[in-house]
Design a protein around this motif. Sequence first.
Motif, PDB file in Angstrom:
ATOM      1  N   PHE A   1       0.917  -1.119  -0.049  1.00 23.45           N
ATOM      2  CA  PHE A   1      -0.150   0.066  -0.076  1.00 23.45           C
ATOM      3  C   PHE A   1       0.887   1.360   0.102  1.00 23.45           C
ATOM      4  O   PHE A   1       0.545   2.345  -0.838  1.00 23.45           O
ATOM      5  N   LEU A   2       1.761   1.386   0.903  1.00 23.78           N
ATOM      6  CA  LEU A   2       2.584   2.539   1.107  1.00 23.78           C
ATOM      7  C   LEU A   2       3.365   2.639  -0.483  1.00 23.78           C
ATOM      8  O   LEU A   2       3.979   3.827  -0.757  1.00 23.78           O
ATOM      9  N   ARG A   3       4.100   1.588  -0.928  1.00 23.85           N
ATOM     10  CA  ARG A   3       4.718   1.481  -2.129  1.00 23.85           C
ATOM     11  C   ARG A   3       3.839   2.356  -3.336  1.00 23.85           C
ATOM     12  O   ARG A   3       4.222   3.286  -4.146  1.00 23.85           O
ATOM     13  N   ILE A   4       2.798   1.610  -3.471  1.00 21.82           N
ATOM     14  CA  ILE A   4       1.571   2.310  -4.354  1.00 21.82           C
ATOM     15  C   ILE A   4       1.555   3.726  -3.944  1.00 21.82           C
ATOM     16  O   ILE A   4       1.507   4.551  -4.871  1.00 21.82           O
ATOM     17  N   ALA A   5       1.125   4.044  -2.863  1.00 21.01           N
ATOM     18  CA  ALA A   5       0.947   5.444  -2.585  1.00 21.01           C
ATOM     19  C   ALA A   5       2.219   6.410  -2.986  1.00 21.01           C
ATOM     20  O   ALA A   5       1.857   7.492  -3.479  1.00 21.01           O
ATOM     21  N   GLU A   6       3.275   5.789  -2.864  1.00 18.99           N
ATOM     22  CA  GLU A   6       4.596   6.582  -3.023  1.00 18.99           C
ATOM     23  C   GLU A   6       4.702   7.013  -4.641  1.00 18.99           C
ATOM     24  O   GLU A   6       5.061   7.978  -5.127  1.00 18.99           O
ATOM     25  N   LEU A   7       4.393   5.844  -5.237  1.00 16.13           N
ATOM     26  CA  LEU A   7       4.614   5.884  -6.611  1.00 16.13           C
ATOM     27  C   LEU A   7       3.302   6.787  -7.099  1.00 16.13           C
ATOM     28  O   LEU A   7       3.613   7.458  -8.343  1.00 16.13           O
ATOM     29  N   ALA A   8       2.228   6.802  -6.594  1.00 18.32           N
ATOM     30  CA  ALA A   8       1.126   7.950  -7.035  1.00 18.32           C
ATOM     31  C   ALA A   8       1.599   9.200  -6.695  1.00 18.32           C
ATOM     32  O   ALA A   8       0.663  10.065  -6.733  1.00 18.32           O
ATOM     33  N   GLY A   9       2.618   9.407  -5.711  1.00 16.13           N
ATOM     34  CA  GLY A   9       2.907  10.924  -5.483  1.00 16.13           C
ATOM     35  C   GLY A   9       2.338  11.281  -4.372  1.00 16.13           C
ATOM     36  O   GLY A   9       2.384  12.394  -3.782  1.00 16.13           O
TER      37      GLY A   9
ATOM     38  N   LYS B   1       4.214   9.509   4.629  1.00 16.34           N
ATOM     39  CA  LYS B   1       4.507   9.791   6.374  1.00 16.34           C
ATOM     40  C   LYS B   1       3.302  10.551   6.876  1.00 16.34           C
ATOM     41  O   LYS B   1       3.414  11.073   7.692  1.00 16.34           O
ATOM     42  N   ALA B   2       2.590  11.148   6.009  1.00 17.42           N
ATOM     43  CA  ALA B   2       1.435  11.897   6.446  1.00 17.42           C
ATOM     44  C   ALA B   2       0.393  10.977   7.443  1.00 17.42           C
ATOM     45  O   ALA B   2       0.303   9.717   7.287  1.00 17.42           O
ATOM     46  N   PRO B   3      -0.116  11.536   8.289  1.00 21.11           N
ATOM     47  CA  PRO B   3      -0.880  11.044   9.256  1.00 21.11           C
ATOM     48  C   PRO B   3      -2.134  10.341   8.932  1.00 21.11           C
ATOM     49  O   PRO B   3      -2.635   9.364   9.500  1.00 21.11           O
ATOM     50  N   HIS B   4      -2.684  10.879   7.727  1.00 20.11           N
ATOM     51  CA  HIS B   4      -3.623  10.401   7.279  1.00 20.11           C
ATOM     52  C   HIS B   4      -3.521   9.096   6.395  1.00 20.11           C
ATOM     53  O   HIS B   4      -4.734   8.653   6.333  1.00 20.11           O
ATOM     54  N   MET B   5      -2.378   8.516   6.184  1.00 21.45           N
ATOM     55  CA  MET B   5      -2.057   7.270   5.614  1.00 21.45           C
ATOM     56  C   MET B   5      -2.903   6.159   6.586  1.00 21.45           C
ATOM     57  O   MET B   5      -2.894   5.199   6.068  1.00 21.45           O
ATOM     58  N   GLU B   6      -2.544   6.513   7.947  1.00 23.53           N
ATOM     59  CA  GLU B   6      -2.948   5.394   8.764  1.00 23.53           C
ATOM     60  C   GLU B   6      -4.531   5.085   8.489  1.00 23.53           C
ATOM     61  O   GLU B   6      -4.931   4.154   8.798  1.00 23.53           O
ATOM     62  N   ASP B   7      -5.274   6.133   8.524  1.00 28.58           N
ATOM     63  CA  ASP B   7      -6.842   6.054   8.134  1.00 28.58           C
ATOM     64  C   ASP B   7      -7.078   5.501   6.588  1.00 28.58           C
ATOM     65  O   ASP B   7      -8.008   4.826   6.479  1.00 28.58           O
ATOM     66  N   LEU B   8      -6.254   5.970   5.766  1.00 28.87           N
ATOM     67  CA  LEU B   8      -6.500   5.674   4.513  1.00 28.87           C
ATOM     68  C   LEU B   8      -6.159   4.002   4.267  1.00 28.87           C
ATOM     69  O   LEU B   8      -7.077   3.528   3.224  1.00 28.87           O
ATOM     70  N   TYR B   9      -5.199   3.528   4.679  1.00 32.50           N
ATOM     71  CA  TYR B   9      -5.018   2.056   4.446  1.00 32.50           C
ATOM     72  C   TYR B   9      -6.184   1.127   4.756  1.00 32.50           C
ATOM     73  O   TYR B   9      -6.495   0.451   3.954  1.00 32.50           O
TER      74      TYR B   9
END
Length: 65
Positions: free
Chosen positions: A12-20, A24-32
């Motif tokens: 998930f984090l790799r895909i998010a990183e590739l999507a720009g 490290k944003a706190p909302h990533m914990e909610d998005l996952y």
Amino acid sequence: MAKERRLSKETFLRIAELAGLDTKAPHMEDLYPFVQNVLQGSAPLDELDLTQVEPAMVFIPGQEQ
């Protein structure tokens, strides 16, 4: 019975990183978990029988203005 697949947090984090996205944003914990729920509710695409389906051969390029 279809086997359950989970999107790993690393993937998930790799895909998010590739999507720009800022991984490290706190909302990533909610998005996952949200993304996991969306994917779990999606049709099991790998189980579709597409042996008799021809690929779409239509390509319409964008027009320059």
